[in-house]
Design a protein around this motif. Structure first.
Motif, mmCIF file in Angstrom:
data_model
loop_
_atom_site.group_PDB
_atom_site.id
_atom_site.type_symbol
_atom_site.label_atom_id
_atom_site.label_comp_id
_atom_site.label_asym_id
_atom_site.label_seq_id
_atom_site.Cartn_x
_atom_site.Cartn_y
_atom_site.Cartn_z
ATOM 1 N N GLU A 73 9.337 48.608 1.676
ATOM 2 C CA GLU A 73 8.668 47.526 1.451
ATOM 3 C C GLU A 73 7.521 47.499 0.667
ATOM 4 O OE1 GLU A 73 7.000 43.956 4.108
ATOM 5 O OE2 GLU A 73 8.600 45.037 4.830
ATOM 6 N N GLY A 74 7.613 46.540 -0.506
ATOM 7 C CA GLY A 74 6.450 46.429 -1.703
ATOM 8 C C GLY A 74 6.742 47.036 -2.753
ATOM 9 N N CYS A 75 7.657 48.216 -2.623
ATOM 10 C CA CYS A 75 8.150 49.020 -3.916
ATOM 11 C C CYS A 75 8.808 48.209 -4.898
ATOM 12 C CB CYS A 75 8.556 50.304 -3.490
ATOM 13 S SG CYS A 75 7.625 51.468 -2.430
ATOM 14 N N GLY A 76 9.161 48.708 -6.167
ATOM 15 C CA GLY A 76 10.050 48.013 -7.095
ATOM 16 C C GLY A 76 10.497 49.469 -8.060
ATOM 17 N N LEU A 135 8.466 52.081 -8.602
ATOM 18 C CA LEU A 135 7.045 51.600 -8.664
ATOM 19 C C LEU A 135 6.527 51.542 -7.377
ATOM 20 C CD1 LEU A 135 7.304 48.950 -11.296
ATOM 21 C CD2 LEU A 135 6.473 51.102 -11.781
ATOM 22 N N TYR A 136 5.289 52.288 -7.093
ATOM 23 C CA TYR A 136 4.866 52.192 -5.397
ATOM 24 C C TYR A 136 3.506 51.593 -5.525
ATOM 25 C CZ TYR A 136 7.873 56.140 -5.458
ATOM 26 O OH TYR A 136 9.222 56.981 -5.644
ATOM 27 N N PRO A 137 3.160 50.654 -4.477
ATOM 28 C CA PRO A 137 2.069 49.729 -4.206
ATOM 29 C C PRO A 137 0.781 50.629 -4.051
ATOM 30 C CG PRO A 137 3.477 49.704 -2.299
ATOM 31 C CD PRO A 137 4.461 50.433 -3.338
ATOM 32 N N ASP A 138 0.941 52.281 -3.718
ATOM 33 C CA ASP A 138 -0.305 52.762 -3.491
ATOM 34 C C ASP A 138 -0.640 53.467 -4.756
ATOM 35 O OD1 ASP A 138 1.947 54.330 -3.494
ATOM 36 O OD2 ASP A 138 1.127 55.582 -1.688
ATOM 37 N N HIS A 139 0.151 53.320 -5.782
ATOM 38 C CA HIS A 139 -0.488 53.849 -7.114
ATOM 39 C C HIS A 139 -1.193 52.901 -7.698
ATOM 40 C CE1 HIS A 139 3.116 57.498 -7.249
ATOM 41 N NE2 HIS A 139 2.406 57.206 -6.197
ATOM 42 N N PRO A 140 -2.507 53.268 -8.168
ATOM 43 C CA PRO A 140 -3.212 52.133 -8.901
ATOM 44 C C PRO A 140 -2.524 51.726 -10.126
ATOM 45 C CG PRO A 140 -4.331 53.963 -8.233
ATOM 46 C CD PRO A 140 -3.200 54.373 -7.909
ATOM 47 N N GLU A 141 -1.833 52.472 -11.066
ATOM 48 C CA GLU A 141 -1.180 52.081 -12.197
ATOM 49 C C GLU A 141 -0.055 51.162 -11.929
ATOM 50 O OE1 GLU A 141 0.010 56.397 -11.557
ATOM 51 O OE2 GLU A 141 -1.465 55.216 -11.135
ATOM 52 N N HIS A 142 0.450 51.254 -10.783
ATOM 53 C CA HIS A 142 1.634 50.488 -10.580
ATOM 54 C C HIS A 142 1.297 49.058 -9.906
ATOM 55 C CE1 HIS A 142 4.517 54.316 -10.020
ATOM 56 N NE2 HIS A 142 3.922 54.457 -11.038
ATOM 57 N N LYS A 143 0.495 48.902 -9.254
ATOM 58 C CA LYS A 143 -0.207 47.790 -8.384
ATOM 59 C C LYS A 143 0.153 46.581 -9.112
ATOM 60 C CE LYS A 143 -3.210 46.520 -4.903
ATOM 61 N NZ LYS A 143 -4.604 47.085 -4.064
ATOM 62 N N GLN A 144 -0.595 46.462 -10.493
ATOM 63 C CA GLN A 144 -0.488 45.422 -11.329
ATOM 64 C C GLN A 144 1.036 44.994 -11.583
ATOM 65 O OE1 GLN A 144 -3.269 45.442 -14.584
ATOM 66 N NE2 GLN A 144 -2.443 43.687 -15.413
ATOM 67 N N ALA A 148 3.070 41.567 -10.750
ATOM 68 C CA ALA A 148 3.831 40.656 -11.731
ATOM 69 C C ALA A 148 5.006 40.387 -11.520
ATOM 70 C CB ALA A 148 3.365 41.278 -13.121
ATOM 71 N N ILE A 149 5.907 41.558 -11.005
ATOM 72 C CA ILE A 149 7.425 41.379 -10.592
ATOM 73 C C ILE A 149 7.568 40.456 -9.541
ATOM 74 C CG2 ILE A 149 9.494 42.670 -9.928
ATOM 75 C CD1 ILE A 149 8.250 45.158 -11.281
ATOM 76 N N ARG A 150 6.526 40.616 -8.468
ATOM 77 C CA ARG A 150 6.794 39.693 -7.488
ATOM 78 C C ARG A 150 6.697 38.366 -7.742
ATOM 79 N NH1 ARG A 150 2.589 41.479 -4.594
ATOM 80 N NH2 ARG A 150 1.183 39.846 -5.225
ATOM 81 N N ASP A 151 5.461 37.978 -8.248
ATOM 82 C CA ASP A 151 5.358 36.445 -8.852
ATOM 83 C C ASP A 151 6.488 36.052 -9.645
ATOM 84 O OD1 ASP A 151 3.033 36.793 -7.512
ATOM 85 O OD2 ASP A 151 1.437 37.002 -9.337
ATOM 86 N N SER A 152 7.247 36.986 -10.539
ATOM 87 C CA SER A 152 8.025 36.408 -11.320
ATOM 88 C C SER A 152 9.279 35.675 -10.496
ATOM 89 C CB SER A 152 8.662 37.533 -12.234
ATOM 90 O OG SER A 152 9.285 38.738 -11.607
ATOM 91 N N PHE A 153 9.463 36.269 -9.444
ATOM 92 C CA PHE A 153 10.596 35.562 -8.733
ATOM 93 C C PHE A 153 9.988 34.068 -7.935
ATOM 94 C CE2 PHE A 153 11.609 39.999 -8.403
ATOM 95 C CZ PHE A 153 13.136 39.787 -8.929
ATOM 96 N N LEU A 154 8.911 33.627 -8.521
ATOM 97 C CA LEU A 154 8.447 32.386 -8.074
ATOM 98 C C LEU A 154 8.742 31.385 -9.188
ATOM 99 C CD1 LEU A 154 4.957 33.572 -6.128
ATOM 100 C CD2 LEU A 154 7.404 33.063 -5.169
ATOM 101 N N ILE A 155 9.069 31.769 -10.133
ATOM 102 C CA ILE A 155 9.233 30.957 -11.511
ATOM 103 C C ILE A 155 10.416 30.145 -11.039
ATOM 104 C CG2 ILE A 155 9.612 30.663 -13.903
ATOM 105 C CD1 ILE A 155 8.137 33.352 -14.178
#
Length: 300
Positions: A73-76, A135-144, A148-155
């Motif tokens: 959960e939280g990966c992409g 993409l993993y949420p515990d990787h700093p370079e992946h977090k941002q 953005a992917i999560r928020d894009s589904f709110l459009i």
């Protein structure tokens, strides 16, 4: 956003049919729970469209010819164009909610051959060594980028300027992933010839699954030896050609049970099982129920 519990395919292929996907707006989004698909998995398939996904709930195992990746959960991630892939629930086998953007590369690049296409899109889509970018949420370079992917589904489609806002959001995500993928693009291409051969073999099975198929026939369609055929299926799909044929026939039977009123005997013959008793045996082993019980469950 469309809720998906079963995918459809073009006739004679394992390329996924994307309803609502048009040249005027080559994009669709969907929400999928793999545990609600026939057999509780999404079978091997591919599509020219890019697949950008976010795992909202549960866990999933993503399989490509070159990798097997467990995502929580939280990966992409991003699946590259025309890469065969399949998904199944993670070890907990709990309900999993997956959000997906499916879009043609031209949705980002515009006209093929444009400067944007040449600099930022084609270098990634033709990099066959890049099958999946997890993409993993515990990787700093992946977090941002995950945010953005999560928020894009709110459009929302009802938002003024929806199409432009969506394209802008996906373009920003694309560039972030493109930068992450730059080191991978410099590595040697090892998979292109192998994956093309594998797709040819899979398409042969998809076109002839109702008939008796030999490994020699499958290998011949890709100008490969039988040994190479066994090796490709084992290394890339983690199963034998016979197991893949059986699974494909099972998916075809599930589709006919769900969408037609044909008799079980007719379905068993149409899907290459030969007899209804043998199809019943395969169903009990794979689905935990008989074909009639499966049909009854679907119709409530």
């Amino acid at each position: 956003m469309k809720k998906v519990s079963q995918i459809s395919f073009y006739t004679g292929s394992r390329e996924e049919l994307l309803p609502g996907f048009t040249s005027k707006f080559p994009y669709i989004s969907s929400c999928s729970d793999i545990t609600k698909h026939p057999g509780h998995f999404c079978p091997w398939h591919w599509h020219p469209a890019m697949e950008l996904f976010y795992l909202k709930q549960g866990s999933l195992e993503y399989n490509t010819p070159g990798s097997r990746i467990l995502l929580a959960e939280g990966c992409g991630g991003l699946i590259n164009s025309n890469v065969p892939h399949m998904t199944r629930p993670g070890p907990d086998f709990a309900s999993s909610t997956q959000l997906l953007h499916l879009f043609d590369p031209s949705f980002i690049s515009g006209v093929h051959g444009s400067l944007i296409d040449e600099k930022y899109v084609t270098p990634l889509t033709i990099a066959s060594q890049i099958e999946i970018i997890p993409l993993y949420p515990d990787h700093p370079e992946h977090k941002q980028v995950l945010s953005a992917i999560r928020d894009s589904f709110l459009i929302s489609e009802n938002t003024p300027g929806y199409e432009l806002k969506l394209r802008s959001a996906l373009s920003d995500i694309w560039f972030q992933i493109f930068e992450l993928a730059l080191p991978l693009m410099q590595t040697k291409d090892r998979f292109d010839k192998r994956n093309k051969r594998l797709r040819l073999m899979m398409v042969y099975i998809h076109e002839h699954y109702a008939e008796k198929i030999s490994v020699k026939d499958i290998a011949g369609t890709a100008f490969a030896s039988e040994r190479e055929c066994f090796r490709l299926f084992h290394d890339c799909l983690h199963m034998s050609p016979a197991e893949y044929i059986k699974n494909y026939r099972l998916q075809a039977a599930c589709d006919m049970l769900a969408n037609t009123r044909e008799h079980i005997t007719f379905i068993s013959q149409s899907c290459g099982f030969g007899s209804s008793s043998y199809m019943g045996k395969i169903f009990r082993e794979s689905m935990g129920c008989t074909p009639n019980e499966y049909r009854t469950k679907l119709r409530g």
